[in-house]
Design a protein around this motif. Structure first.
Motif, PDB file in Angstrom:
ATOM      1  N   ILE A   1      41.036  36.763  40.274  1.00 35.04           N
ATOM      2  CA  ILE A   1      39.694  37.606  40.524  1.00 35.04           C
ATOM      3  C   ILE A   1      39.987  38.480  41.790  1.00 35.04           C
ATOM      4  O   ILE A   1      39.465  39.820  41.648  1.00 35.04           O
ATOM      5  CB  ILE A   1      38.620  36.884  40.614  1.00 35.04           C
ATOM      6  CG1 ILE A   1      38.325  35.945  39.318  1.00 35.04           C
ATOM      7  CG2 ILE A   1      37.155  37.818  40.613  1.00 35.04           C
ATOM      8  CD1 ILE A   1      38.315  36.977  38.065  1.00 35.04           C
ATOM      9  N   GLY A   2      40.672  37.824  42.657  1.00 35.65           N
ATOM     10  CA  GLY A   2      40.599  38.741  44.164  1.00 35.65           C
ATOM     11  C   GLY A   2      41.547  39.965  43.856  1.00 35.65           C
ATOM     12  O   GLY A   2      41.378  40.873  44.365  1.00 35.65           O
ATOM     13  N   THR A   3      42.773  39.495  43.038  1.00 38.51           N
ATOM     14  CA  THR A   3      43.929  40.675  42.926  1.00 38.51           C
ATOM     15  C   THR A   3      43.124  41.819  42.103  1.00 38.51           C
ATOM     16  O   THR A   3      43.104  42.968  42.510  1.00 38.51           O
ATOM     17  CB  THR A   3      44.850  40.067  42.201  1.00 38.51           C
ATOM     18  OG1 THR A   3      45.559  39.160  43.104  1.00 38.51           O
ATOM     19  CG2 THR A   3      45.843  41.276  41.821  1.00 38.51           C
ATOM     20  N   LEU A   4      42.325  41.351  40.831  1.00 39.75           N
ATOM     21  CA  LEU A   4      41.934  42.441  40.091  1.00 39.75           C
ATOM     22  C   LEU A   4      40.693  43.114  40.889  1.00 39.75           C
ATOM     23  O   LEU A   4      40.695  44.351  40.572  1.00 39.75           O
ATOM     24  CB  LEU A   4      41.246  41.819  38.932  1.00 39.75           C
ATOM     25  CG  LEU A   4      42.598  41.123  37.933  1.00 39.75           C
ATOM     26  CD1 LEU A   4      41.891  40.557  36.779  1.00 39.75           C
ATOM     27  CD2 LEU A   4      43.440  42.384  37.454  1.00 39.75           C
TER      28      LEU A   4
ATOM     29  N   PHE B   1      45.219  33.217  50.258  1.00 41.32           N
ATOM     30  CA  PHE B   1      45.931  34.338  51.154  1.00 41.32           C
ATOM     31  C   PHE B   1      46.557  35.444  50.390  1.00 41.32           C
ATOM     32  O   PHE B   1      46.812  36.600  50.545  1.00 41.32           O
ATOM     33  CB  PHE B   1      46.690  33.399  52.069  1.00 41.32           C
ATOM     34  CG  PHE B   1      46.356  32.481  53.034  1.00 41.32           C
ATOM     35  CD1 PHE B   1      45.076  32.891  53.605  1.00 41.32           C
ATOM     36  CD2 PHE B   1      46.636  31.303  52.933  1.00 41.32           C
ATOM     37  CE1 PHE B   1      44.594  31.943  54.400  1.00 41.32           C
ATOM     38  CE2 PHE B   1      46.154  30.275  53.984  1.00 41.32           C
ATOM     39  CZ  PHE B   1      45.005  30.802  54.552  1.00 41.32           C
ATOM     40  N   ALA B   2      47.175  34.875  49.098  1.00 38.44           N
ATOM     41  CA  ALA B   2      48.026  35.942  48.349  1.00 38.44           C
ATOM     42  C   ALA B   2      47.231  37.041  47.350  1.00 38.44           C
ATOM     43  O   ALA B   2      47.789  38.079  47.316  1.00 38.44           O
ATOM     44  CB  ALA B   2      48.950  35.308  47.350  1.00 38.44           C
ATOM     45  N   GLY B   3      46.041  36.440  47.297  1.00 39.39           N
ATOM     46  CA  GLY B   3      45.144  37.484  46.228  1.00 39.39           C
ATOM     47  C   GLY B   3      44.931  38.852  46.631  1.00 39.39           C
ATOM     48  O   GLY B   3      45.216  39.581  46.134  1.00 39.39           O
ATOM     49  N   GLY B   4      44.619  38.871  47.892  1.00 33.65           N
ATOM     50  CA  GLY B   4      44.197  40.168  48.464  1.00 33.65           C
ATOM     51  C   GLY B   4      45.340  40.770  48.677  1.00 33.65           C
ATOM     52  O   GLY B   4      45.205  42.103  48.617  1.00 33.65           O
TER      53      GLY B   4
ATOM     54  N   PHE C   1      41.081  50.732  51.659  1.00 35.96           N
ATOM     55  CA  PHE C   1      40.368  49.927  52.735  1.00 35.96           C
ATOM     56  C   PHE C   1      39.069  49.396  52.065  1.00 35.96           C
ATOM     57  O   PHE C   1      38.748  47.979  52.156  1.00 35.96           O
ATOM     58  CB  PHE C   1      39.979  50.837  54.051  1.00 35.96           C
ATOM     59  CG  PHE C   1      39.380  49.917  55.149  1.00 35.96           C
ATOM     60  CD1 PHE C   1      40.100  49.130  55.803  1.00 35.96           C
ATOM     61  CD2 PHE C   1      37.923  50.096  55.315  1.00 35.96           C
ATOM     62  CE1 PHE C   1      39.904  48.397  57.081  1.00 35.96           C
ATOM     63  CE2 PHE C   1      37.620  49.406  56.445  1.00 35.96           C
ATOM     64  CZ  PHE C   1      38.376  48.489  56.999  1.00 35.96           C
ATOM     65  N   THR C   2      38.289  50.144  51.456  1.00 38.44           N
ATOM     66  CA  THR C   2      36.985  49.630  50.975  1.00 38.44           C
ATOM     67  C   THR C   2      37.255  48.702  49.897  1.00 38.44           C
ATOM     68  O   THR C   2      36.609  47.492  49.985  1.00 38.44           O
ATOM     69  CB  THR C   2      36.136  50.893  50.465  1.00 38.44           C
ATOM     70  OG1 THR C   2      36.108  51.804  51.483  1.00 38.44           O
ATOM     71  CG2 THR C   2      34.876  50.434  49.941  1.00 38.44           C
ATOM     72  N   ALA C   3      38.163  48.748  49.226  1.00 35.91           N
ATOM     73  CA  ALA C   3      38.519  47.873  48.132  1.00 35.91           C
ATOM     74  C   ALA C   3      38.771  46.625  48.460  1.00 35.91           C
ATOM     75  O   ALA C   3      38.516  45.434  48.097  1.00 35.91           O
ATOM     76  CB  ALA C   3      39.533  48.592  47.155  1.00 35.91           C
ATOM     77  N   THR C   4      39.945  46.566  49.555  1.00 35.40           N
ATOM     78  CA  THR C   4      40.333  45.511  50.288  1.00 35.40           C
ATOM     79  C   THR C   4      39.032  44.544  50.952  1.00 35.40           C
ATOM     80  O   THR C   4      39.164  43.381  50.666  1.00 35.40           O
ATOM     81  CB  THR C   4      41.561  45.760  51.296  1.00 35.40           C
ATOM     82  OG1 THR C   4      42.346  46.310  50.653  1.00 35.40           O
ATOM     83  CG2 THR C   4      41.929  44.740  51.844  1.00 35.40           C
TER      84      THR C   4
END
Length: 531
Positions: free
Chosen positions: A497-500, A436-439, A459-462
């Motif tokens: 990985i999700g954050t980056l 949940f926190a990565g994005g 938006f696209t990156a998310t």
């Protein structure tokens, strides 16, 4: 609590009554939504630091950390080692940013940057993270108290949760903070007492504990190899940095406290006090786990008893032969979370046991109460007043906070009940928080660092980042014929990985647009972290 001596029961009841009394006392001061959410900004920095420390030192730490050290090694302590760097970033950039904006919600500025969708997405991720956190903590405390009382875990969660809801709803943020100051002292005292009892009962004392721990590699911080498929030193360090950056930088539990102090400097000091307290105390909990491992190794009858207890829980309808056969196959990792409760039941004298149970309860209460208050604040400001009724009166706004706080407490209990039967409470919390926190963190960093990124790129990156997180999390469930599509990385890399992914994809899309010669708008100064 029918199996506890009267003295221990008295200690626990006095503690619970004291927490509720604090809520009743501060209820006289809670006359507005501002007082309920930020205590009108008059709490001293040292009290906020103790409050943050108590929030970190949850029942996941009290039970999960010794369980991990018992079953494995000190690899998870690397999480604590990442805290100073995350705290430096937070006090250098995030704390001044939030104080200057004056916005109590950590997510309001995302709407300023990217539109309503960004704010809503972050809020949903935060609320899901809080439910996961509260649920895992309810589960942790019920796991321990079940061993002491024999009552069902669900019943324990309901009783303890009701007490937390009462004082949190009555007293608001001020009650949360001052009860957490007390709880920080109580839970630290409980940890010291447990370690002292283990060492006193150990033939050879600390030196024997060190010998056994060294022989069985219990003090290892993990492999230093550049391997991201296993929980190596580097994997946990990366996970810890990103998670602590999320905690200090955009978790409503912490951001809301920055507004309860009198100045930026006081808020920054509170963060550093939390770090100075938590890092050595978390090390103490890891040593408790290693000490318990040495103690049970020298008392194999006790080790067998724990294995039999776990096997019985896993095969409640099994025959004695099947239970004993399963018990013989259980490793130290399989029984880690059960060892401290077992030690407390059998080796802690009357009186001290009540204090330790109170410490475990306080470990749960501090994190759950702050999570309830923060979740109610976010729901009120970012959902209800944003989309449903933006013109709430002061009286109705306070009433909404009361109702939302109660509901989130109930939802947290239900989440904890749903977790009954998991192997490791710490592993569950780390997995769910990473998802949940990565994005949320990736979008937040993109918004405050890249002043040129527009709504479309964000938006696209998310969307790309969420798809990556889903794949990282669930691809392991793919059938055998699709093994090549499974995520090869350790689960703790999900948040990293999700954050980056969100951050770097957003930067790449922004760069591609700028190369096409389109005008590049910049964020107004008051919305930028770098100004």
């Amino acid at each position: 609590m029918k199996t506890l001596p009267a003295l221990d029961l008295s200690v626990i009841l006095v503690y619970l009554a004291g927490m509720i009394a604090v809520g009743v006392y501060f209820s006289r001061k809670t006359g507005s939504a501002d007082q309920f959410t930020t205590a009108s900004g008059r709490i001293p920095g040292w009290a906020i630091g103790m409050s943050l420390y108590a929030t970190f030192l949850s029942s996941n730490t009290f039970l999960g950390v010794p369980g991990k050290a018992f079953g494995a090694n000190w690899n998870s302590f690397v999480f604590s080692l990442s805290m100073p760097l995350a705290a430096w970033v937070a006090t250098r950039f995030f704390v001044p940013f939030y104080r200057h904006t004056g916005e109590v919600s950590a997510y309001t500025h995302l709407e300023h940057r990217f539109g309503p969708w960004a704010r809503t997405y972050a809020v949903v991720c935060f609320l899901l993270t809080q439910l996961a956190r509260m649920g895992s903590i309810f589960f942790g405390i019920a796991l321990s108290l079940q061993a002491l009382t024999g009552y069902p875990m669900a019943t324990i969660m309901l009783v303890v949760g009701s007490c937390i809801i009462i004082y949190t709803v009555l007293g608001g943020m001020e009650a949360v903070i001052w009860t957490e100051v007390v709880q920080g002292v109580v839970k630290t005292s409980g940890a010291v007492i447990i370690l002292w009892l283990v060492v006193q009962g150990m033939p050879g004392g600390v030196s024997h504990i060190m010998d056994i721990g060294t022989t069985d590699n219990k003090f290892s911080l993990g492999s230093f190899a550049p391997d991201f498929t296993q929980p190596t030193f580097w994997v946990v360090l990366l996970y810890g940095f990103f998670m602590n950056l999320n905690n200090f930088g955009m978790d409503q539990n912490y951001v809301q406290r920055y507004h309860t102090t009198t100045s930026i400097n006081e808020a920054a000091r509170s963060v550093w006090l939390c770090v100075y307290l938590y890092v050595p105390i978390s090390l103490l909990f890891f040593f408790i786990g290693s000490a318990l491992y040495a103690y049970y190794q020298t008392n194999p009858d006790l080790m067998d008893a724990v294995r039999l207890q776990v096997a019985t829980e896993r095969l409640p309808a099994g025959s004695q032969a099947a239970i004993r056969q399963l018990a013989g196959t259980l490793s130290a990792a399989d029984i880690g979370d059960k060892v401290m409760p077992h030690f407390m039941v059998n080796k802690v004298p009357a009186g001290l046991l009540g204090l330790i149970v109170a410490a475990i309860m306080s470990a749960a209460m501090s994190t759950i109460s702050s999570g309830m208050n923060a979740s109610a604040t976010v729901f009120s400001m970012d959902i209800y007043q944003r989309y449903i009724n933006p013109n709430l009166s002061a009286k109705n706004s306070l009433r909404l906070l009361y109702i939302a706080t109660t509901l989130f407490g109930v939802f947290g209990m239900l989440t904890g009940i749903a977790m009954i039967g998991v192997k490791s409470v710490l592993d569950v919390w780390w997995l769910l928080s990473g998802i949940f926190a990565g994005g949320m963190l990736g979008l937040f960093l993109l918004g405050i660092i890249s002043r040129q990124t527009r709504n479309a790129e964000a938006f696209t990156a998310t969307v790309v980042g969420v798809l990556v997180i889903v794949w990282l999390t669930f691809s392991g469930q793919l059938p055998a014929e699709y093994t090549y599509l499974r995520n090869p990385l350790n689960q703790n890399m999900t948040m990293v990985i999700g954050t980056l992914t969100i951050f770097l994809v957003g930067l790449l899309l922004t760069k591609l647009r700028s190369r096409k010669g389109e005008p590049v708008p910049t964020t107004p100064p008051h919305r930028s972290l770098t100004n």
